[in-house]
Design a protein around this motif. Structure first.
Motif, mmCIF file in Angstrom:
data_model
loop_
_atom_site.group_PDB
_atom_site.id
_atom_site.type_symbol
_atom_site.label_atom_id
_atom_site.label_comp_id
_atom_site.label_asym_id
_atom_site.label_seq_id
_atom_site.Cartn_x
_atom_site.Cartn_y
_atom_site.Cartn_z
ATOM 1 N N GLY A 232 0.750 -1.193 -0.185
ATOM 2 C CA GLY A 232 0.036 0.016 0.155
ATOM 3 C C GLY A 232 0.688 1.261 -0.025
ATOM 4 N N ASN A 233 0.192 2.376 0.258
ATOM 5 C CA ASN A 233 0.963 3.625 0.370
ATOM 6 C C ASN A 233 1.743 3.518 1.521
ATOM 7 O OD1 ASN A 233 1.984 6.326 0.625
ATOM 8 N ND2 ASN A 233 -0.027 7.292 -0.261
ATOM 9 N N VAL A 234 3.255 3.541 1.549
ATOM 10 C CA VAL A 234 4.012 3.388 2.607
ATOM 11 C C VAL A 234 3.933 4.593 3.628
ATOM 12 C CG1 VAL A 234 6.392 3.191 3.411
ATOM 13 C CG2 VAL A 234 5.538 1.915 1.302
ATOM 14 N N LYS A 235 3.697 5.744 3.003
ATOM 15 C CA LYS A 235 3.436 7.090 3.624
ATOM 16 C C LYS A 235 2.294 6.775 4.790
ATOM 17 C CE LYS A 235 7.015 8.904 1.875
ATOM 18 N NZ LYS A 235 8.180 9.010 2.592
ATOM 19 N N ILE A 236 1.303 5.780 4.435
ATOM 20 C CA ILE A 236 0.276 5.740 5.369
ATOM 21 C C ILE A 236 0.427 4.552 6.236
ATOM 22 C CG2 ILE A 236 -2.112 5.047 5.386
ATOM 23 C CD1 ILE A 236 -2.713 6.723 3.018
ATOM 24 N N ILE A 237 0.840 3.563 5.652
ATOM 25 C CA ILE A 237 0.931 2.119 6.393
ATOM 26 C C ILE A 237 2.101 2.138 7.255
ATOM 27 C CG2 ILE A 237 -0.686 1.072 4.574
ATOM 28 C CD1 ILE A 237 1.823 -0.400 3.692
ATOM 29 N N ASN A 238 3.259 2.457 6.857
ATOM 30 C CA ASN A 238 4.447 2.334 7.460
ATOM 31 C C ASN A 238 4.434 2.815 9.062
ATOM 32 O OD1 ASN A 238 7.697 3.647 8.086
ATOM 33 N ND2 ASN A 238 7.632 1.887 6.615
ATOM 34 N N GLY A 239 5.507 2.168 9.887
ATOM 35 C CA GLY A 239 5.491 2.596 11.169
ATOM 36 C C GLY A 239 5.904 3.972 11.603
ATOM 37 N N GLU A 240 6.576 4.492 10.493
ATOM 38 C CA GLU A 240 6.816 6.144 10.425
ATOM 39 C C GLU A 240 5.871 6.893 9.622
ATOM 40 O OE1 GLU A 240 11.017 6.531 9.947
ATOM 41 O OE2 GLU A 240 11.707 5.103 11.505
ATOM 42 N N GLY A 241 4.934 6.405 9.243
ATOM 43 C CA GLY A 241 3.858 6.862 8.407
ATOM 44 C C GLY A 241 2.859 7.396 9.166
ATOM 45 N N LEU A 242 1.708 7.572 8.578
ATOM 46 C CA LEU A 242 0.270 8.161 9.318
ATOM 47 C C LEU A 242 0.000 6.963 10.468
ATOM 48 C CD1 LEU A 242 -1.700 10.165 9.683
ATOM 49 C CD2 LEU A 242 -3.074 9.199 7.822
ATOM 50 N N LEU A 243 -0.260 5.767 10.036
ATOM 51 C CA LEU A 243 -0.772 4.904 11.035
ATOM 52 C C LEU A 243 0.223 4.541 12.170
ATOM 53 C CD1 LEU A 243 -2.238 2.009 8.761
ATOM 54 C CD2 LEU A 243 -3.407 3.781 10.254
ATOM 55 N N GLY A 244 1.580 4.781 11.676
ATOM 56 C CA GLY A 244 2.703 4.593 12.817
ATOM 57 C C GLY A 244 2.436 5.633 13.961
ATOM 58 N N LEU A 245 2.386 6.747 13.342
ATOM 59 C CA LEU A 245 2.285 7.929 14.076
ATOM 60 C C LEU A 245 1.018 7.918 14.947
ATOM 61 C CD1 LEU A 245 2.662 10.929 14.906
ATOM 62 C CD2 LEU A 245 1.659 11.736 13.104
ATOM 63 N N ILE A 246 -0.147 7.562 14.535
ATOM 64 C CA ILE A 246 -1.177 7.224 15.301
ATOM 65 C C ILE A 246 -0.907 6.285 16.547
ATOM 66 C CG2 ILE A 246 -3.473 6.472 15.573
ATOM 67 C CD1 ILE A 246 -3.928 7.180 12.618
ATOM 68 N N PHE A 247 -0.410 4.998 16.191
ATOM 69 C CA PHE A 247 -0.008 4.287 17.254
ATOM 70 C C PHE A 247 0.895 4.527 18.388
ATOM 71 C CE2 PHE A 247 -2.299 1.406 14.134
ATOM 72 C CZ PHE A 247 -3.174 1.017 15.006
ATOM 73 N N LEU A 248 1.851 5.179 17.814
ATOM 74 C CA LEU A 248 3.113 5.773 18.663
ATOM 75 C C LEU A 248 2.568 6.829 19.621
ATOM 76 C CD1 LEU A 248 5.997 5.696 15.997
ATOM 77 C CD2 LEU A 248 5.817 4.115 18.047
ATOM 78 N N SER A 249 1.634 7.584 18.984
ATOM 79 C CA SER A 249 1.154 8.902 19.854
ATOM 80 C C SER A 249 0.161 8.337 20.920
ATOM 81 C CB SER A 249 0.265 9.771 18.970
ATOM 82 O OG SER A 249 1.233 10.403 17.756
ATOM 83 N N ILE A 250 -0.246 7.305 20.619
ATOM 84 C CA ILE A 250 -1.191 6.765 21.869
ATOM 85 C C ILE A 250 -0.368 6.011 22.695
ATOM 86 C CG2 ILE A 250 -2.741 4.645 22.503
ATOM 87 C CD1 ILE A 250 -3.892 4.682 19.613
ATOM 88 N N PHE A 251 0.518 5.469 22.539
ATOM 89 C CA PHE A 251 1.514 4.949 23.547
ATOM 90 C C PHE A 251 2.345 6.234 24.088
ATOM 91 C CE2 PHE A 251 5.553 3.538 25.313
ATOM 92 C CZ PHE A 251 5.179 2.359 25.987
ATOM 93 N N ALA A 252 2.804 7.170 23.434
ATOM 94 C CA ALA A 252 3.318 8.462 23.726
ATOM 95 C C ALA A 252 2.452 9.010 24.987
ATOM 96 C CB ALA A 252 3.665 9.472 22.982
ATOM 97 N N ILE A 253 1.193 9.162 24.883
ATOM 98 C CA ILE A 253 0.293 9.609 26.045
ATOM 99 C C ILE A 253 0.228 8.765 27.100
ATOM 100 C CG2 ILE A 253 -2.283 9.934 26.474
ATOM 101 C CD1 ILE A 253 -2.344 10.812 23.511
#
Length: 267
Positions: A232-253
Protein backbone atom coordinates in the motif's frame (compact mmCIF):
# COMPACT_ATOMS: atom_id res chain seq x y z
CA UNK A 1 26.18 21.67 29.63
CA UNK A 2 29.56 22.38 28.05
CA UNK A 3 30.26 18.84 26.92
CA UNK A 4 26.67 18.14 25.98
CA UNK A 5 26.87 21.16 23.67
CA UNK A 6 30.06 19.77 22.18
CA UNK A 7 28.28 16.47 21.61
CA UNK A 8 25.35 18.15 19.89
CA UNK A 9 27.59 20.40 17.80
CA UNK A 10 29.64 17.48 16.48
CA UNK A 11 26.54 15.38 15.87
CA UNK A 12 24.57 18.00 13.98
CA UNK A 13 27.45 19.47 12.00
CA UNK A 14 28.62 16.08 10.74
CA UNK A 15 25.11 14.74 10.18
CA UNK A 16 23.92 17.75 8.22
CA UNK A 17 27.15 17.93 6.22
CA UNK A 18 27.05 14.26 5.22
CA UNK A 19 23.32 14.42 4.47
CA UNK A 20 23.65 17.48 2.24
CA UNK A 21 26.79 16.30 0.44
CA UNK A 22 26.24 12.57 -0.01
CA UNK A 23 22.49 11.87 -0.02
CA UNK A 24 21.66 14.00 -3.10
CA UNK A 25 24.19 11.89 -5.01
CA UNK A 26 22.29 8.74 -4.14
CA UNK A 27 24.86 7.48 -1.67
CA UNK A 28 22.44 5.60 0.59
CA UNK A 29 25.39 4.34 2.64
CA UNK A 30 25.38 7.84 4.09
CA UNK A 31 22.50 6.76 6.32
CA UNK A 32 24.76 4.18 7.95
CA UNK A 33 27.47 6.78 8.44
CA UNK A 34 24.92 9.14 10.00
CA UNK A 35 23.91 6.44 12.50
CA UNK A 36 27.52 6.19 13.69
CA UNK A 37 27.93 9.91 14.33
CA UNK A 38 26.13 10.14 17.73
CA UNK A 39 28.39 7.43 19.17
CA UNK A 40 31.47 9.13 17.74
CA UNK A 41 30.40 12.49 19.17
CA UNK A 42 29.63 10.94 22.56
CA UNK A 43 33.02 9.24 22.77
CA UNK A 44 34.81 12.49 21.91
CA UNK A 45 32.78 14.42 24.50
CA UNK A 46 33.34 11.82 27.23
CA UNK A 47 37.08 11.69 26.64
CA UNK A 48 37.31 15.48 26.65
CA UNK A 49 35.45 15.58 29.96
CA UNK A 50 36.94 12.66 31.88
CA UNK A 51 39.99 11.54 29.89
CA UNK A 52 39.22 8.00 31.02
CA UNK A 53 38.50 5.07 28.73
CA UNK A 54 36.74 3.27 31.58
CA UNK A 55 33.96 5.86 31.61
CA UNK A 56 33.07 4.85 28.06
CA UNK A 57 31.73 1.56 29.42
CA UNK A 58 29.30 3.14 31.91
CA UNK A 59 26.20 2.81 29.68
CA UNK A 60 26.78 -0.97 29.60
CA UNK A 61 27.18 -1.50 33.34
CA UNK A 62 23.52 -1.32 34.36
CA UNK A 63 21.45 -4.43 34.90
CA UNK A 64 19.39 -5.57 31.93
CA UNK A 65 15.95 -6.30 33.34
CA UNK A 66 13.74 -9.01 31.89
CA UNK A 67 10.90 -6.51 31.67
CA UNK A 68 13.08 -4.14 29.70
CA UNK A 69 14.29 -6.87 27.34
CA UNK A 70 10.75 -8.04 26.62
CA UNK A 71 9.63 -4.48 25.94
CA UNK A 72 12.60 -3.79 23.66
CA UNK A 73 11.74 -6.80 21.51
CA UNK A 74 7.95 -6.81 21.71
CA UNK A 75 7.17 -3.12 21.31
CA UNK A 76 8.39 -2.64 17.72
CA UNK A 77 6.84 -5.94 16.65
CA UNK A 78 3.46 -5.03 18.17
CA UNK A 79 3.34 -1.52 16.70
CA UNK A 80 4.32 -2.74 13.25
CA UNK A 81 1.72 -5.52 13.47
CA UNK A 82 -0.93 -2.96 14.44
CA UNK A 83 0.03 -0.76 11.50
CA UNK A 84 -0.14 -3.66 9.06
CA UNK A 85 -3.41 -5.10 10.36
CA UNK A 86 -5.03 -1.65 10.50
CA UNK A 87 -3.95 -0.94 6.93
CA UNK A 88 -5.50 -4.23 5.82
CA UNK A 89 -8.75 -3.78 7.75
CA UNK A 90 -9.22 -0.20 6.54
CA UNK A 91 -8.35 -1.24 2.98
CA UNK A 92 -5.31 1.02 2.90
CA UNK A 93 -3.29 -2.03 1.96
CA UNK A 94 -3.60 -5.58 0.66
CA UNK A 95 -1.81 -8.77 1.61
CA UNK A 96 1.28 -9.53 -0.41
CA UNK A 97 1.18 -12.53 -2.74
CA UNK A 98 4.57 -13.56 -1.32
CA UNK A 99 3.41 -13.53 2.29
CA UNK A 100 4.93 -16.91 3.21
CA UNK A 101 8.34 -15.87 1.93
CA UNK A 102 8.10 -12.47 3.62
CA UNK A 103 7.06 -14.12 6.90
CA UNK A 104 10.13 -16.35 6.91
CA UNK A 105 12.28 -13.43 5.85
CA UNK A 106 10.91 -11.32 8.71
CA UNK A 107 11.74 -14.03 11.24
CA UNK A 108 15.25 -14.21 9.83
CA UNK A 109 15.62 -10.43 10.00
CA UNK A 110 14.36 -10.42 13.60
CA UNK A 111 16.90 -13.02 14.66
CA UNK A 112 19.71 -11.28 12.82
CA UNK A 113 18.72 -7.94 14.35
CA UNK A 114 18.81 -9.40 17.85
CA UNK A 115 22.25 -10.81 17.18
CA UNK A 116 23.68 -7.79 15.39
CA UNK A 117 22.21 -5.04 17.57
CA UNK A 118 25.58 -3.31 17.26
CA UNK A 119 24.15 -1.33 14.33
CA UNK A 120 21.58 0.25 16.63
CA UNK A 121 24.21 0.72 19.32
CA UNK A 122 26.11 3.25 17.21
CA UNK A 123 23.25 5.72 17.37
CA UNK A 124 21.84 4.77 20.76
CA UNK A 125 25.17 5.12 22.54
CA UNK A 126 24.97 8.81 21.78
CA UNK A 127 21.29 9.43 22.47
CA UNK A 128 20.29 7.09 25.30
CA UNK A 129 23.78 6.18 26.48
CA UNK A 130 25.17 9.71 26.70
CA UNK A 131 22.72 12.59 26.27
CA UNK A 132 19.59 11.26 27.98
CA UNK A 133 21.17 10.48 31.38
CA UNK A 134 22.93 13.84 31.42
CA UNK A 135 19.74 15.75 30.72
CA UNK A 136 18.00 13.78 33.46
CA UNK A 137 20.50 15.16 35.95
CA UNK A 138 19.23 18.66 35.19
CA UNK A 139 15.58 18.30 34.26
CA UNK A 140 12.49 16.26 35.07
CA UNK A 141 11.88 13.18 32.98
CA UNK A 142 8.99 14.86 31.15
CA UNK A 143 11.07 17.87 30.18
CA UNK A 144 14.05 15.70 29.31
CA UNK A 145 11.91 13.51 27.10
CA UNK A 146 10.50 16.56 25.30
CA UNK A 147 13.99 17.95 24.69
CA UNK A 148 15.23 14.57 23.47
CA UNK A 149 12.27 14.28 21.11
CA UNK A 150 12.97 17.66 19.53
CA UNK A 151 16.69 16.95 19.18
CA UNK A 152 16.17 13.46 17.76
CA UNK A 153 13.63 14.74 15.22
CA UNK A 154 15.87 17.61 14.08
CA UNK A 155 18.74 15.17 13.69
CA UNK A 156 16.82 13.42 10.89
CA UNK A 157 15.45 16.50 9.11
CA UNK A 158 18.04 16.87 6.31
CA UNK A 159 18.04 13.14 5.53
CA UNK A 160 14.24 12.98 5.51
CA UNK A 161 13.98 16.09 3.35
CA UNK A 162 16.60 15.12 0.78
CA UNK A 163 15.36 11.53 0.43
CA UNK A 164 11.78 12.74 -0.04
CA UNK A 165 12.56 15.51 -2.53
CA UNK A 166 11.84 13.25 -5.51
CA UNK A 167 8.15 13.50 -4.54
CA UNK A 168 8.29 17.26 -5.11
CA UNK A 169 8.73 20.05 -2.57
CA UNK A 170 5.15 20.22 -1.16
CA UNK A 171 4.96 16.46 -0.56
CA UNK A 172 8.53 16.38 0.73
CA UNK A 173 7.71 18.97 3.38
CA UNK A 174 4.56 17.06 4.34
CA UNK A 175 6.43 13.77 4.61
CA UNK A 176 9.23 15.33 6.66
CA UNK A 177 6.72 16.74 9.13
CA UNK A 178 4.96 13.37 9.31
CA UNK A 179 8.15 11.39 9.86
CA UNK A 180 9.55 13.85 12.39
CA UNK A 181 6.29 13.70 14.32
CA UNK A 182 6.56 9.90 14.33
CA UNK A 183 10.16 10.10 15.56
CA UNK A 184 9.11 12.52 18.30
CA UNK A 185 6.41 10.08 19.45
CA UNK A 186 8.80 7.13 19.16
CA UNK A 187 11.18 8.90 21.51
CA UNK A 188 8.63 8.45 24.32
CA UNK A 189 8.97 4.71 23.87
CA UNK A 190 12.74 4.84 24.22
CA UNK A 191 12.55 7.02 27.31
CA UNK A 192 9.97 4.65 28.77
CA UNK A 193 12.37 1.77 28.12
CA UNK A 194 15.08 3.72 29.93
CA UNK A 195 12.94 3.74 33.09
CA UNK A 196 13.03 -0.07 33.01
CA UNK A 197 16.78 -0.25 32.56
CA UNK A 198 19.32 2.39 31.49
CA UNK A 199 21.59 -0.19 29.87
CA UNK A 200 22.23 1.05 26.33
CA UNK A 201 22.01 -2.45 24.87
CA UNK A 202 18.21 -2.45 25.24
CA UNK A 203 17.46 0.65 23.14
CA UNK A 204 20.01 -0.61 20.62
CA UNK A 205 18.01 -3.82 20.21
CA UNK A 206 14.72 -1.95 19.95
CA UNK A 207 16.15 0.55 17.48
CA UNK A 208 17.54 -2.00 15.04
CA UNK A 209 14.41 -4.15 15.29
CA UNK A 210 12.25 -1.13 14.56
CA UNK A 211 14.30 -0.14 11.53
CA UNK A 212 14.63 -3.60 9.99
CA UNK A 213 11.20 -5.11 10.66
CA UNK A 214 9.39 -1.90 9.75
CA UNK A 215 11.03 -1.82 6.33
CA UNK A 216 10.80 -5.58 5.75
CA UNK A 217 7.08 -5.82 6.52
CA UNK A 218 5.65 -2.40 5.63
CA UNK A 219 8.00 -1.06 2.97
CA UNK A 220 10.63 1.63 2.61
CA UNK A 221 9.20 5.04 3.44
CA UNK A 222 11.90 7.11 1.73
CA UNK A 223 11.05 5.97 -1.79
CA UNK A 224 7.51 4.80 -1.00
CA UNK A 225 8.29 1.28 -2.21
CA UNK A 226 5.93 -1.28 -0.67
CA UNK A 227 7.22 -4.85 -0.64
CA UNK A 228 6.29 -6.29 2.75
CA UNK A 229 3.34 -8.19 4.23
CA UNK A 230 1.03 -5.34 3.34
CA UNK A 231 1.21 -3.58 -0.02
CA UNK A 232 0.00 0.00 0.00
CA UNK A 233 0.98 3.63 0.34
CA UNK A 234 4.01 3.40 2.61
CA UNK A 235 3.50 6.95 3.84
CA UNK A 236 0.24 5.73 5.36
CA UNK A 237 0.90 2.16 6.46
CA UNK A 238 4.54 2.39 7.60
CA UNK A 239 5.56 2.61 11.25
CA UNK A 240 6.91 6.07 10.52
CA UNK A 241 3.90 6.94 8.40
CA UNK A 242 0.40 8.03 9.35
CA UNK A 243 -0.68 4.79 11.03
CA UNK A 244 2.61 4.53 12.86
CA UNK A 245 2.20 8.08 14.13
CA UNK A 246 -1.27 7.24 15.45
CA UNK A 247 -0.20 4.16 17.40
CA UNK A 248 3.04 5.72 18.61
CA UNK A 249 1.13 8.79 19.79
CA UNK A 250 -1.28 6.62 21.77
CA UNK A 251 1.63 5.01 23.57
CA UNK A 252 3.32 8.40 23.99
CA UNK A 253 0.27 9.66 25.88
CA UNK A 254 0.39 6.59 28.10
CA UNK A 255 4.13 6.99 28.69
CA UNK A 256 3.75 10.70 29.45
CA UNK A 257 1.28 9.86 32.20
CA UNK A 258 3.53 7.13 33.56
CA UNK A 259 6.39 9.61 33.71
CA UNK A 260 4.44 11.34 36.47
CA UNK A 261 5.50 8.42 38.66
CA UNK A 262 9.11 9.36 37.92
CA UNK A 263 9.18 13.18 38.21
CA UNK A 264 12.95 12.91 38.43
CA UNK A 265 15.04 9.98 37.30
CA UNK A 266 18.75 10.15 37.96
CA UNK A 267 20.18 6.67 37.63
Amino acid sequence: MKYEKIFLSITFLLTYFISIILLPKGFIGALTIIMVIPAFAAIISILMESRSLKVLLNPFTYKITLKGLIFAIAFPLIVIFLCGSSAYLTKQGVLSENISYIFLDSIKITLISLTLFIAGLFEEYGWRGYLLPRLLKRYSIKRTNFIMGIIWSLYYVPAFFILNMHFGLPKAVTYVVLQCAAIFALNYCFTYLYTMSPNVILPSIMHILWNNINIATLGYSYNNVSYGFIIGNVKIINGEGLLGLIFLSIFAIYAHRKFSNHPSLNI
